[in-house]
Each structure stands twice: as structure tokens, then as C-alpha cells.
Design a protein around this motif. Structure first.
Motif, short mmCIF file in Angstrom:
data_model
loop_
_atom_site.label_atom_id
_atom_site.label_comp_id
_atom_site.label_asym_id
_atom_site.label_seq_id
_atom_site.Cartn_x
_atom_site.Cartn_y
_atom_site.Cartn_z
N LYS A 19 -3.36 3.41 -13.03
CA LYS A 19 -4.58 3.70 -13.78
C LYS A 19 -4.47 4.97 -14.62
N GLY A 50 -1.56 7.44 -13.40
CA GLY A 50 -0.83 6.94 -12.24
C GLY A 50 0.65 6.83 -12.56
N SER A 78 -1.23 -1.03 -6.81
CA SER A 78 -2.15 -1.05 -7.96
C SER A 78 -2.87 0.27 -8.17
N GLU A 79 -3.04 1.05 -7.09
CA GLU A 79 -3.75 2.32 -7.23
C GLU A 79 -2.98 3.34 -8.07
N THR A 128 0.85 -1.19 0.00
CA THR A 128 0.00 0.00 0.00
C THR A 128 0.88 1.23 0.00
#
Length: 284
Positions: free
Chosen positions: A60, A71, A56-57, A11
């Protein structure tokens, strides 16, 4: 890489905590296409590597209220194949599509290209033309920095050791905009850009109401040329004096390079690049 600690947070919060708490110097691994080479060549001391590729955030490409958000972990291959970028932001899709070899495009990231701060960074040139803003995170919160202010020299940025680029944002060009990217390298697409041009023209009816022209691999960092832009604004495509613009481009490059050895070939080379760039946006 004996003695180098490896951290792989899942994270953003965890990544920022590692950057704050672990003893440095730490380096962030995004794509790693430049970082790993630099570490192996002992370009700088490294106590630890913070691998953020699992976040993963940060992978995008979205549009919110006419603002494109990319991102920092979006790869060149993903940017090049994005239908949104191909149709509305072609200068960026084109630049991403000519970065190195396929394996580099599949691994290298937009955020890493910015953080590396190379004068020849392909994706940075169109982002400068797009007036991109960079979102930066640290343990104390988020901030936004205009890309041209984040870059501060060859291989240098204003990023603090505990900061991470999370996103790159810019206004979506209008449907009437035309854009393109061209570069000159030693071995076609596999080459590091020896010089590049990104151009974005916004038309209202037949008139250019806004012009952006950015040059790469000329100065320590890519930059916009207001002199060239002013020669295009408020003219129709047919009213633009192509030869005059090309001559001015050569003069701009001459002023920046001064007496550097590369000036003897970059001055004439920019003439061809500028002609190609103007052709891409319908001005020939």
C-alpha cells in the motif's frame, strides 16, 4: 535450484517465524528480479527462499499526518503510476518509471531495491533525497532505521538475516516543492544507471528554504551532497549560479571517485545531469 526449500507465508508473523526457525541461509523473495539471477549464478549459498509476495499489507501507498508510507512490496510500476507520488513526490515517481523494462517495473519492488543495495538503485536515490526512514520487522518487534544508515556498502545493509523491510516513510514535500530525477545509462530506460541525480527544492515565496540533492552510482551507496545543497539554499531561482553549481557537482564526483577508471567519463557526465536536474526544478 535442487535442494533449496521454498516457503510462502501469508502473514508477516508467519514469515518472521520461518526466518527465525528454519535453517539458513535463507533469502527473502519480494520481486525476485535480482535474487533469482543471483541464485542461478550461485553468487551465494541458499538453503531456502521465503516468498513474501502474498503479504498484502506491504503493498500500500498511504499518507498519514503528512507522512508518506510506502509498503516494501509496492512495485516500481505502482509507484510510477501513483497520483500522489506524481503530484507531490515526482522525483520518486520519475525514478520508478525508468527502472528497467516494463516487466521489471511490474515485478520489482521498492523494498527489494533497497535490500539489494546496488550503488545504481534508481528508487534509492530519490528516497535518500527525501530523508526516508525504513521500518524493519523481526520476531522481537519493529524498529525504524534512516535509509542512509541501513545501506553500508555495495550490496550490503545492516539488516539481520531474520529481519524484513516492511515500509518506507518520509515527510510529504510541501505544495511549493519542486523535484526531479535524471539518470545516465547505456541504453536509455532499459539501462542500469551509470549515474543519477535526484533533486528536491522547497520554496517559500520565491526563495529556496530547503534543498536536497542526492547522487547515485558515484559512491558505494547513494548520498546527499551538502555542498551542492548549500549553494541553493536561501537563493531565488534567478540568483542561483547554474554554472557554479554544475562545476561544484563535477568537483564532488571527482572527490568521491578519485583515480577510479570511471572518473574520466563520470566527471564530465555529471555536468550534463546536473544541468538537467536544475532545469526540472525551474532553475536554468
Amino acid at each position: 535450484m535442487m535442494g533449496v526449500e521454498f516457503y510462502q507465508p501469508t502473514t508477516l508473523e508467519e514469515a518472521l517465524k520461518v526466518l527465525d526457525e528454519k535453517q539458513g541461509p535463507l533469502k527473502i523473495l519480494a520481486g525476485g528480479t535480482d535474487l533469482m539471477l543471483d541464485i542461478r549464478s550461485k553468487k551465494y549459498p541458499v538453503a531456502g527462499i521465503v516468498d513474501i509476495t502474498r503479504l498484502s499489507e506491504l503493498k500500500k501507498i498511504t499518507v498519514e499526518e503528512d507522512v508518506v508510507k510506502i509498503g516494501s512490496l509496492v512495485t516500481f510500476a505502482e509507484a510510477a503510476s501513483s497520483k500522489l507520488l506524481q503530484e507531490r513526490v515526482s522525483l520518486l515517481a520519475e525514478a520508478a518509471g525508468v527502472v528497467g523494462a516494463p516487466q521489471i517495473r511490474n515485478q520489482g519492488t521498492i523494498g527489494g531495491n533497497i535490500a539489494n543495495a546496488s550503488p545504481a538503485a534508481d528508487s534509492v536515490v530519490p528516497l535518500i533525497a527525501l530523508d526516508a526512514v525504513v521500518s524493519v520487522a523481526s520476531s522481537v518487534g519493529f524498529k525504524e532505521v534512516p535509509l542512509h544508515q541501513l545501506l553500508c556498502g555495495v550490496g550490503k545493509t545492516t539488516l539481520a538475516p531474520n529481519e524484513v523491510i516492511t515500509e518506507i516513510k518520509f515527510k510529504l514535500p510541501s505544495p511549493n516543492a519542486r523535484s526531479g530525477f535524471v539518470k545516465f545509462g547505456r541504453r536509455n530506460a532499459l539501462a542500469i544507471a551509470r549515474m543519477s541525480v535526484a533533486i528536491l527544492l522547497d520554496f517559500e515565496a520565491e526563495t529556496i528554504k530547503d534543498a536536497r540533492v542526492a547522487l547515485g552510482a558515484v559512491a558505494p551507496n547513494p548520498f546527499r551532497s551538502t555542498e551542492l545543497e548549500n549553494m541553493l539554499i536561501n537563493k531565488s531561482a534567478g540568483e542561483v549560479d547554474v554554472e557554479e553549481v554544475i562545476t561544484k557537482a563535477s568537483q564532488v564526483v571527482s572527490q568521491v571517485l578519485g583515480s577510479r577508471p570511471s572518473a574520466k567519463w563520470k566527471n564530465p557526465a555529471i555536468r550534463g545531469l546536473m544541468r538537467q536536474a536544475l532545469s526540472k526544478v525551474g532553475i536554468v
